[in-house]
Every structure is written in structure tokens, then in C-alpha cells.
Design a protein around this motif. Structure first.
Motif, PDB file in Angstrom:
ATOM      1  N   ARG A   1      16.490  73.909  10.855  1.00 18.25           N
ATOM      2  CA  ARG A   1      17.280  75.007  11.414  1.00 18.25           C
ATOM      3  C   ARG A   1      18.771  74.693  11.365  1.00 18.25           C
ATOM      4  O   ARG A   1      19.572  75.503  10.921  1.00 18.25           O
ATOM      5  N   ARG A   2      19.167  73.508  11.836  1.00 16.15           N
ATOM      6  CA  ARG A   2      20.587  73.123  11.847  1.00 16.15           C
ATOM      7  C   ARG A   2      20.684  71.611  12.000  1.00 16.15           C
ATOM      8  O   ARG A   2      19.704  70.931  12.328  1.00 16.15           O
TER       9      ARG A   2
ATOM     10  N   ARG B   1      25.213  76.457  10.305  1.00 16.59           N
ATOM     11  CA  ARG B   1      24.082  75.567  10.572  1.00 16.59           C
ATOM     12  C   ARG B   1      24.523  74.114  10.734  1.00 16.59           C
ATOM     13  O   ARG B   1      23.705  73.209  10.710  1.00 16.59           O
TER      14      ARG B   1
ATOM     15  N   GLU C   1      17.667  69.628  13.956  1.00 18.08           N
ATOM     16  CA  GLU C   1      16.827  70.554  14.731  1.00 18.08           C
ATOM     17  C   GLU C   1      15.990  71.387  13.774  1.00 18.08           C
ATOM     18  O   GLU C   1      16.509  71.920  12.782  1.00 18.08           O
TER      19      GLU C   1
ATOM     20  N   ASN D   1      12.785  74.441  12.982  1.00 19.61           N
ATOM     21  CA  ASN D   1      12.566  75.835  13.357  1.00 19.61           C
ATOM     22  C   ASN D   1      11.659  76.004  14.565  1.00 19.61           C
ATOM     23  O   ASN D   1      11.657  77.054  15.207  1.00 19.61           O
ATOM     24  N   ASP D   2      10.883  74.965  14.916  1.00 16.16           N
ATOM     25  CA  ASP D   2      10.005  75.074  16.082  1.00 16.16           C
ATOM     26  C   ASP D   2      10.711  74.678  17.381  1.00 16.16           C
ATOM     27  O   ASP D   2      10.097  74.674  18.455  1.00 16.16           O
TER      28      ASP D   2
ATOM     29  N   SER E   1      13.702  68.482  17.873  1.00 20.14           N
ATOM     30  CA  SER E   1      14.826  67.785  17.255  1.00 20.14           C
ATOM     31  C   SER E   1      14.486  66.316  17.054  1.00 20.14           C
ATOM     32  O   SER E   1      13.708  65.724  17.804  1.00 20.14           O
TER      33      SER E   1
END
Length: 384
Positions: A164-165, A230, A246, A248-249, A252
Motif C-alpha cells: 500500500r505505501r 504512497r 504497509e 493492503n490488509d 506493516s
């Protein structure tokens, strides 16, 4: 045995790399070294590591060294590029500070070398060109900044589709919590008192202004192919967590180690393996707690200027970097104040008309223009 060339061997990163190599002589052999003007240290390194070739920045320094060694001593930009692309080297550690490291690093990339990239400016000012050349030659770029090394370690073996980022951490330097008004009175000596890291003067000041983190944001964009949105930054004064990824769920993963550049250097040198006992292991009970806060962009606007330059693209990151290099040098010389650094960078960027980067000539032209413009602004400050 991996054959290594170090660009910038007398600087902080170069010295740390040679420390790692000296402790693992069965794994690495030094082929080439380059330096600026630190003759005494370079001579000691030549005696200890016995490289095949060295290069220095200028003719006078080269002449002085030639009288004392039996190996080829090259000089100038051409000499640095020749050492960087030397046929007997497998791995090139790019540790020259600033714009000066661009062309030698690019030469190593074109020669298909594996690059340990500590010179973040190479990607900042010419990222599209560098990535294109690396793909064409098959050169692999391994980050040596502790933050990007941490991201690489967290992502290793994982599907990037679920990323995600990334979050780059920053110590914040010596001035965390200070207001713009308080920063008016800090001196170069104050700025060089970094609480966590032992680095060169320019990088230490960049850490204090948060420009170092801004440059790392741009570097991360190219290394990991991520949009600016991101890539986030957190202030983490303890410098134990170097980056966080991090997924998508909502989960981290963080990479942790003591603040010692040898960890990231050794990871790049030995990749994809690891070597024993590079840095002391963490003693978490003695550390006690880890804290985090958002960056103060009012007191430290350089970070936001880097995001602006990344979004603008083209030659703007080169302009940002050049203005910063000139402003930091003037601050260290006592010619301007700490708060003048971001002001000069912003005014230089605002005065620039962005251009596309089609080749390295456009980058060099933008760099030259921005240096002249920043110096013009500094001269104005000096006579006020």
C-alpha cells in the motif's frame, strides 16, 4: 570473491565500507578507489587495500599521489568515470556526495556493474535516465541509504502487488520541536551536532533541514516505482526503525537496527546473502521506548519542496538539489542563516521554468542554472 570499487573512499560512507571489507577480507577485494583531496587518508587506504587503480578530482592531488604509489592514478571527471567502469570490478559503491557523483555512477551503470547507491542525488536529479540506462545494461541498483535498504529488506520475497505505501523514518536531526523563530539563531556548529548518526557535514545539515528526507522521498520513487502519495515520512528520534512497509490488509513490517551505516553497506555488499556480526544487535530493554511524530513542515519546509519537485518532474528535482547544495555550502561558510536555506531553494524553484529531461545535457544545464540563481540570491542576502 566480490571485486569492489568505492567512489568516495575517504568520506564517511567510504570509510565505513572499507571497515566492513577489512573485517571480511575473504569475501571482498578492492579494485578501485576514488577520492577528492584527502591525500593522507587515500594513501593509507592504498597501502592497506592495494587497489589496482585510483582516481582523484584534480591534477595537483594526482601528481602528489603519483610520486608515492606504483599503481595508475587518474584524475578529473574522466578519471573518476574510468575507475567507476573498470573492467575488473563487479560492485561499485557510489558514495561521492552531491551532483559530483552523477557521471561516475552513470558510467558504472552503463558498464553493467552492480551499484551500491549511497549517492542519492544520482536518482534525484536524473532518475529517469538512470533507470533507463540500468535496464539497458542489466545493472542492478541496491540502495545504501539506511531507509531504502530497510524497505528493500522488508519487501524481499513479497508480492509488490499487495504493497500500500512505505514510510521512511527521519531522526529529525538536532532541532526537533524548534520553531521557525528559534531556528533563526542556530549556527553551523549547532546543525552538525546530530544526535544519532555520524555523517559528513553536508548530509548532516540536510538532516537538520529535513531536505535529506525529501531527497530520499524522490529516491524511493525511482527505486520502488511508487507515486509520491504512497511515500510517507515520520519523525523517529531514536533512529531504530529505519523504514516501514504497509500492505493492503493493514499490516506493516518494519526493519530495525542500531543507527550504524555499516548495516546497510554490508547488506548491499553481500546481497543477497548476509555477513556475520556487522553491527551490535538491538538491546530493546535499554532503549525503552520508540516514539513517532509527523514532520513539522512549517519549521522544516524543505521536505514539502522535495515533494513539489517530484510531482513537477522534469528538471525540477535537479533544480531543487542544486539550490540546496549551494545554500548548504553557504550556511556552513557562515554567509547565510539556517532559515535562509529553504528560502533560497523555494525562490530558485519559483524562478525556474520546468523543462523535460531528454538527456543528461538537460540535467547538467538545469543544475548549472540553479546554482547560478541560488548564488545570486545568496549574494543579495549578503549585502542586505
Amino acid at each position: 570473491m566480490k571485486r569492489v570499487t568505492i567512489l568516495g573512499s575517504t568520506g564517511s560512507i567510504g570509510r565505513s565500507a572499507l571497515n566492513v571489507i577489512a573485517r571480511h577480507g575473504d569475501k571482498f577485494r578492492v579494485v578501485g578507489l576514488t577520492a577528492h583531496k584527502n591525500v593522507d587518508l587515500l594513501l593509507r587506504q592504498i597501502e592497506e587495500f592495494k587497489p589496482e587503480v585510483v582516481a582523484v578530482s584534480d591534477e595537483r592531488t594526482a601528481h602528489e599521489i603519483k610520486k608515492k604509489v606504483q599503481i595508475p592514478v587518474l584524475q578529473g571527471q574522466e578519471g573518476l568515470c574510468q575507475v567507476a567502469s573498470h573492467e575488473n570490478s563487479d560492485f561499485v559503491l557510489s558514495a561521492i556526495v552531491g551532483f559530483a557523483g552523477l557521471l561516475p555512477t552513470l558510467s558504472a551503470i552503463k558498464a553493467g556493474k552492480t551499484i551500491g547507491l549511497a549517492n542519492k542525488e544520482t536518482l534525484v536529479i536524473a532518475g529517469d535516465i538512470v533507470i533507463r540506462e540500468a535496464r539497458a545494461s542489466g545493472s542492478k541498483i541496491l540502495p545504501v541509504d539506511s531507509e531504502h535498504s530497510a524497505v528493500l529488506q522488508c519487501l524481499e520475497g513479497r508480492n509488490r502487488r499487495f504493497l500500500r505505501r512505505i514510510i521512511l523514518t527521519a531522526s529529525g536531526g538536532p532541532f526537533v520541536g524548534k520553531t521557525v523563530e528559534e531556528l533563526k539563531y542556530v549556527t553551523p556548529e549547532d546543525a552538525l551536532k546530530h544526535p544519532s548518526w555520524n555523517m559528513g557535514k553536508k548530509i548532516t545539515v540536510d538532516s537538520a533541514t529535513l531536505m535529506n528526507k525529501g531527497l530520499e522521498v524522490i529516491e524511493a520513487h525511482y527505486l520502488f516505482d511508487l507515486e509520491p502519495e504512497r511515500i510517507d515520512v515520520l519523525i523517529h528520534p531514536q533512529s531504530i526503525i529505519h523504514s516501514i512497509v504497509e500492505f493492503n490488509d493493514g499490516c506493516s513490517i518494519a526493519q530495525m537496527s542500531v543507527p550504524d551505516m555499516r548495516a546497510a553497506i554490508a547488506y548491499a555488499l553481500s546481497y543477497p546473502e548476509r555477513i556475520d556480526d556487522v553491527v551490535p544487535p538491538l538491546d530493546l530493554p535499554s532503549i525503552g521506548k520508540l516514539t513517532f511524530e509527523s514532520p513539522d513542515l512549517k519549521s522544516f519546509p524543505c521536505l514539502s519542496y522535495a515533494y513539489d519537485a517530484l510531482r513537477d518532474g522534469g528538471t525540477m528535482p535537479a533544480v531543487l538539489n542544486a539550490a540546496n547544495e549551494v545554500a548548504v555550502a553557504s550556511f556552513l561558510d557562515g554567509k547565510i542563516g539556517f532559515n535562509d536555506i529553504p528560502a533560497i531553494i523555494k525562490n530558485t524553484m519559483d524562478s525556474c521554468e520546468k523543462a523535460d529531461v531528454e538527456g543528461i545535457e538537460a540535467v547538467i544545464k538545469a543544475d548549472d542554472w540553479a546554482r547560478n540563481k541560488a548564488q545570486e540570491l545568496i549574494n543579495y542576502i549578503a549585502v542586505r
